[in-house]
Design a protein around this motif. Structure first.
Motif, PDB file in Angstrom:
ATOM      1  N   TYR A  71     -27.412 -23.637  38.344  1.00 30.28           N
ATOM      2  CA  TYR A  71     -27.444 -23.218  39.738  1.00 30.28           C
ATOM      3  C   TYR A  71     -28.406 -24.081  40.552  1.00 30.28           C
ATOM      4  O   TYR A  71     -28.093 -24.511  41.656  1.00 30.28           O
ATOM      5  CB  TYR A  71     -27.853 -21.740  39.817  1.00 30.28           C
ATOM      6  CG  TYR A  71     -28.033 -21.250  41.229  1.00 30.28           C
ATOM      7  CD1 TYR A  71     -26.931 -21.038  42.051  1.00 30.28           C
ATOM      8  CD2 TYR A  71     -29.301 -21.000  41.746  1.00 30.28           C
ATOM      9  CE1 TYR A  71     -27.088 -20.591  43.354  1.00 30.28           C
ATOM     10  CE2 TYR A  71     -29.466 -20.542  43.041  1.00 30.28           C
ATOM     11  CZ  TYR A  71     -28.357 -20.350  43.838  1.00 30.28           C
ATOM     12  OH  TYR A  71     -28.510 -19.915  45.129  1.00 30.28           O
ATOM     13  N   PHE A  72     -29.568 -24.361  39.993  1.00 29.84           N
ATOM     14  CA  PHE A  72     -30.571 -25.130  40.718  1.00 29.84           C
ATOM     15  C   PHE A  72     -30.141 -26.583  40.901  1.00 29.84           C
ATOM     16  O   PHE A  72     -30.353 -27.174  41.954  1.00 29.84           O
ATOM     17  CB  PHE A  72     -31.928 -25.014  40.029  1.00 29.84           C
ATOM     18  CG  PHE A  72     -32.408 -23.591  39.957  1.00 29.84           C
ATOM     19  CD1 PHE A  72     -32.740 -22.887  41.098  1.00 29.84           C
ATOM     20  CD2 PHE A  72     -32.503 -22.943  38.739  1.00 29.84           C
ATOM     21  CE1 PHE A  72     -33.160 -21.559  41.047  1.00 29.84           C
ATOM     22  CE2 PHE A  72     -32.927 -21.623  38.668  1.00 29.84           C
ATOM     23  CZ  PHE A  72     -33.255 -20.930  39.821  1.00 29.84           C
ATOM     24  N   LYS A  73     -29.496 -27.165  39.900  1.00 33.64           N
ATOM     25  CA  LYS A  73     -28.965 -28.533  40.018  1.00 33.64           C
ATOM     26  C   LYS A  73     -27.845 -28.567  41.055  1.00 33.64           C
ATOM     27  O   LYS A  73     -27.705 -29.529  41.801  1.00 33.64           O
ATOM     28  CB  LYS A  73     -28.459 -29.049  38.671  1.00 33.64           C
ATOM     29  CG  LYS A  73     -29.541 -29.363  37.689  1.00 33.64           C
ATOM     30  CD  LYS A  73     -30.282 -30.602  38.116  1.00 33.64           C
ATOM     31  CE  LYS A  73     -31.325 -30.963  37.086  1.00 33.64           C
ATOM     32  NZ  LYS A  73     -32.251 -31.966  37.600  1.00 33.64           N
ATOM     33  N   ARG A  74     -27.031 -27.514  41.084  1.00 29.88           N
ATOM     34  CA  ARG A  74     -25.953 -27.417  42.064  1.00 29.88           C
ATOM     35  C   ARG A  74     -26.525 -27.427  43.474  1.00 29.88           C
ATOM     36  O   ARG A  74     -26.054 -28.158  44.348  1.00 29.88           O
ATOM     37  CB  ARG A  74     -25.147 -26.137  41.835  1.00 29.88           C
ATOM     38  CG  ARG A  74     -24.122 -25.862  42.910  1.00 29.88           C
ATOM     39  CD  ARG A  74     -23.828 -24.353  42.958  1.00 29.88           C
ATOM     40  NE  ARG A  74     -23.163 -24.021  44.181  1.00 29.88           N
ATOM     41  CZ  ARG A  74     -23.780 -23.651  45.302  1.00 29.88           C
ATOM     42  NH1 ARG A  74     -25.064 -23.555  45.360  1.00 29.88           N
ATOM     43  NH2 ARG A  74     -23.092 -23.358  46.383  1.00 29.88           N
ATOM     44  N   ASN A  75     -27.571 -26.649  43.700  1.00 29.86           N
ATOM     45  CA  ASN A  75     -28.176 -26.604  45.026  1.00 29.86           C
ATOM     46  C   ASN A  75     -28.769 -27.951  45.411  1.00 29.86           C
ATOM     47  O   ASN A  75     -28.658 -28.377  46.560  1.00 29.86           O
ATOM     48  CB  ASN A  75     -29.231 -25.509  45.094  1.00 29.86           C
ATOM     49  CG  ASN A  75     -28.612 -24.134  45.187  1.00 29.86           C
ATOM     50  OD1 ASN A  75     -27.414 -23.998  45.391  1.00 29.86           O
ATOM     51  ND2 ASN A  75     -29.419 -23.110  45.018  1.00 29.86           N
ATOM     52  N   ALA A 166     -39.188 -23.548  48.073  1.00 29.30           N
ATOM     53  CA  ALA A 166     -38.697 -22.389  48.825  1.00 29.30           C
ATOM     54  C   ALA A 166     -37.920 -21.451  47.916  1.00 29.30           C
ATOM     55  O   ALA A 166     -38.051 -20.229  48.019  1.00 29.30           O
ATOM     56  CB  ALA A 166     -37.820 -22.853  49.984  1.00 29.30           C
ATOM     57  N   THR A 167     -37.128 -22.019  47.015  1.00 25.90           N
ATOM     58  CA  THR A 167     -36.369 -21.200  46.071  1.00 25.90           C
ATOM     59  C   THR A 167     -37.307 -20.354  45.227  1.00 25.90           C
ATOM     60  O   THR A 167     -37.065 -19.164  45.011  1.00 25.90           O
ATOM     61  CB  THR A 167     -35.479 -22.092  45.176  1.00 25.90           C
ATOM     62  OG1 THR A 167     -34.545 -22.791  46.013  1.00 25.90           O
ATOM     63  CG2 THR A 167     -34.721 -21.271  44.150  1.00 25.90           C
ATOM     64  N   GLU A 168     -38.390 -20.949  44.753  1.00 21.93           N
ATOM     65  CA  GLU A 168     -39.373 -20.202  43.958  1.00 21.93           C
ATOM     66  C   GLU A 168     -39.996 -19.076  44.785  1.00 21.93           C
ATOM     67  O   GLU A 168     -40.225 -17.978  44.274  1.00 21.93           O
ATOM     68  CB  GLU A 168     -40.456 -21.138  43.414  1.00 21.93           C
ATOM     69  CG  GLU A 168     -39.966 -22.076  42.329  1.00 21.93           C
ATOM     70  CD  GLU A 168     -39.369 -21.348  41.126  1.00 21.93           C
ATOM     71  OE1 GLU A 168     -39.892 -20.289  40.732  1.00 21.93           O
ATOM     72  OE2 GLU A 168     -38.365 -21.852  40.588  1.00 21.93           O
ATOM     73  N   VAL A 169     -40.256 -19.328  46.051  1.00 20.92           N
ATOM     74  CA  VAL A 169     -40.818 -18.289  46.930  1.00 20.92           C
ATOM     75  C   VAL A 169     -39.806 -17.158  47.116  1.00 20.92           C
ATOM     76  O   VAL A 169     -40.162 -15.980  47.041  1.00 20.92           O
ATOM     77  CB  VAL A 169     -41.246 -18.890  48.292  1.00 20.92           C
ATOM     78  CG1 VAL A 169     -41.585 -17.796  49.292  1.00 20.92           C
ATOM     79  CG2 VAL A 169     -42.423 -19.834  48.101  1.00 20.92           C
ATOM     80  N   PHE A 170     -38.541 -17.503  47.319  1.00 26.44           N
ATOM     81  CA  PHE A 170     -37.501 -16.475  47.442  1.00 26.44           C
ATOM     82  C   PHE A 170     -37.417 -15.633  46.170  1.00 26.44           C
ATOM     83  O   PHE A 170     -37.355 -14.402  46.231  1.00 26.44           O
ATOM     84  CB  PHE A 170     -36.127 -17.100  47.723  1.00 26.44           C
ATOM     85  CG  PHE A 170     -35.933 -17.565  49.136  1.00 26.44           C
ATOM     86  CD1 PHE A 170     -36.166 -16.725  50.210  1.00 26.44           C
ATOM     87  CD2 PHE A 170     -35.486 -18.857  49.394  1.00 26.44           C
ATOM     88  CE1 PHE A 170     -35.964 -17.149  51.513  1.00 26.44           C
ATOM     89  CE2 PHE A 170     -35.289 -19.292  50.685  1.00 26.44           C
ATOM     90  CZ  PHE A 170     -35.527 -18.447  51.751  1.00 26.44           C
ATOM     91  N   ILE A 171     -37.406 -16.296  45.021  1.00 27.37           N
ATOM     92  CA  ILE A 171     -37.321 -15.577  43.739  1.00 27.37           C
ATOM     93  C   ILE A 171     -38.513 -14.648  43.583  1.00 27.37           C
ATOM     94  O   ILE A 171     -38.361 -13.479  43.221  1.00 27.37           O
ATOM     95  CB  ILE A 171     -37.217 -16.564  42.559  1.00 27.37           C
ATOM     96  CG1 ILE A 171     -35.859 -17.269  42.583  1.00 27.37           C
ATOM     97  CG2 ILE A 171     -37.432 -15.850  41.225  1.00 27.37           C
ATOM     98  CD1 ILE A 171     -35.750 -18.438  41.608  1.00 27.37           C
ATOM     99  N   LEU A 172     -39.699 -15.150  43.871  1.00 24.24           N
ATOM    100  CA  LEU A 172     -40.910 -14.330  43.781  1.00 24.24           C
ATOM    101  C   LEU A 172     -40.817 -13.137  44.725  1.00 24.24           C
ATOM    102  O   LEU A 172     -41.166 -12.007  44.354  1.00 24.24           O
ATOM    103  CB  LEU A 172     -42.143 -15.170  44.106  1.00 24.24           C
ATOM    104  CG  LEU A 172     -43.484 -14.465  44.057  1.00 24.24           C
ATOM    105  CD1 LEU A 172     -43.773 -13.932  42.657  1.00 24.24           C
ATOM    106  CD2 LEU A 172     -44.597 -15.405  44.492  1.00 24.24           C
TER     107      LEU A 172
END
Length: 181
Positions: A71-75, A166-172
């Motif tokens: 998913y992260f590589k896709r983004n 930003a993805t890490e912040v969203f996940i958190l």
């Protein structure tokens, strides 16, 4: 002189290259034919109308997204695509919801998310919401890059780093919210 053969795939590839330059709004059957040094007849033999061509083009581009391993590589791949072809990227967002293929794509996307270790604790509704937030953020990054609103201008790699942070912040944020329930 031998007659040129224009396959559906050849026409679609040429339309894709042309769309990168002019966007989907300005893409025309005549323009595709001209870029192939052809009449419009072969284009209309393969595609009923412009909407049919746009549908096939959209599906071609989306299928490439599904080939990502995570998913992260896709983004990251989508973001880089947007940075390299901002007009086509934004047009894809505009035309995308019309595609019958979207549901298949979206299901594949959720499946990719479920394979990520950091996302396994989230149910499907949370994953959909998280993906929506990340997609909106990516759209903002592409828009910012397109208008070059940062000084000094950032490079593609910088944008990928920003997306991952930003993805890490969203996940958190989602984890914190769920932990508080």
């Amino acid at each position: 002189m031998a007659k040129k053969i224009f396959t559906r795939e050849l026409i679609l590839d040429k339309a894709y290259e042309l769309a990168k330059e002019v966007g989907l709004d300005k893409l025309s059957m005549r323009g595709v034919a001209d870029s192939l040094s052809s009449s419009v007849a072969p284009i209309y033999e393969s595609f009923t109308n412009k909407e049919d061509l746009l549908e096939a083009l959209f599906n071609k581009i989306i299928r490439e997204d599904l080939e990502s391993t995570t998913y992260f590589k896709r983004n990251e791949k989508i973001l880089l695509y947007g940075l390299n072809h901002p007009k086509l990227y934004m047009d894809m967002r505009k035309y995308g919801p019309k595609s019958y293929y979207l549901e298949e794509f979206y299901g594949g996307l959720i499946d990719l998310m479920k394979k990520e270790e950091r996302l396994k604790a989230f149910d499907e509704d949370v994953l959909k919401s998280l993906n929506f937030d990340i997609t909106v953020y990516m759209n903002g990054l592409v828009s910012a890059y397109e208008v070059n609103s940062f000084s000094p201008p950032l490079k593609e790699g910088d944008y990928c780093q920003i997306l991952m942070q930003a993805t890490e912040v969203f996940i958190l944020g989602y984890q914190t919210y769920l932990d508080g329930l």
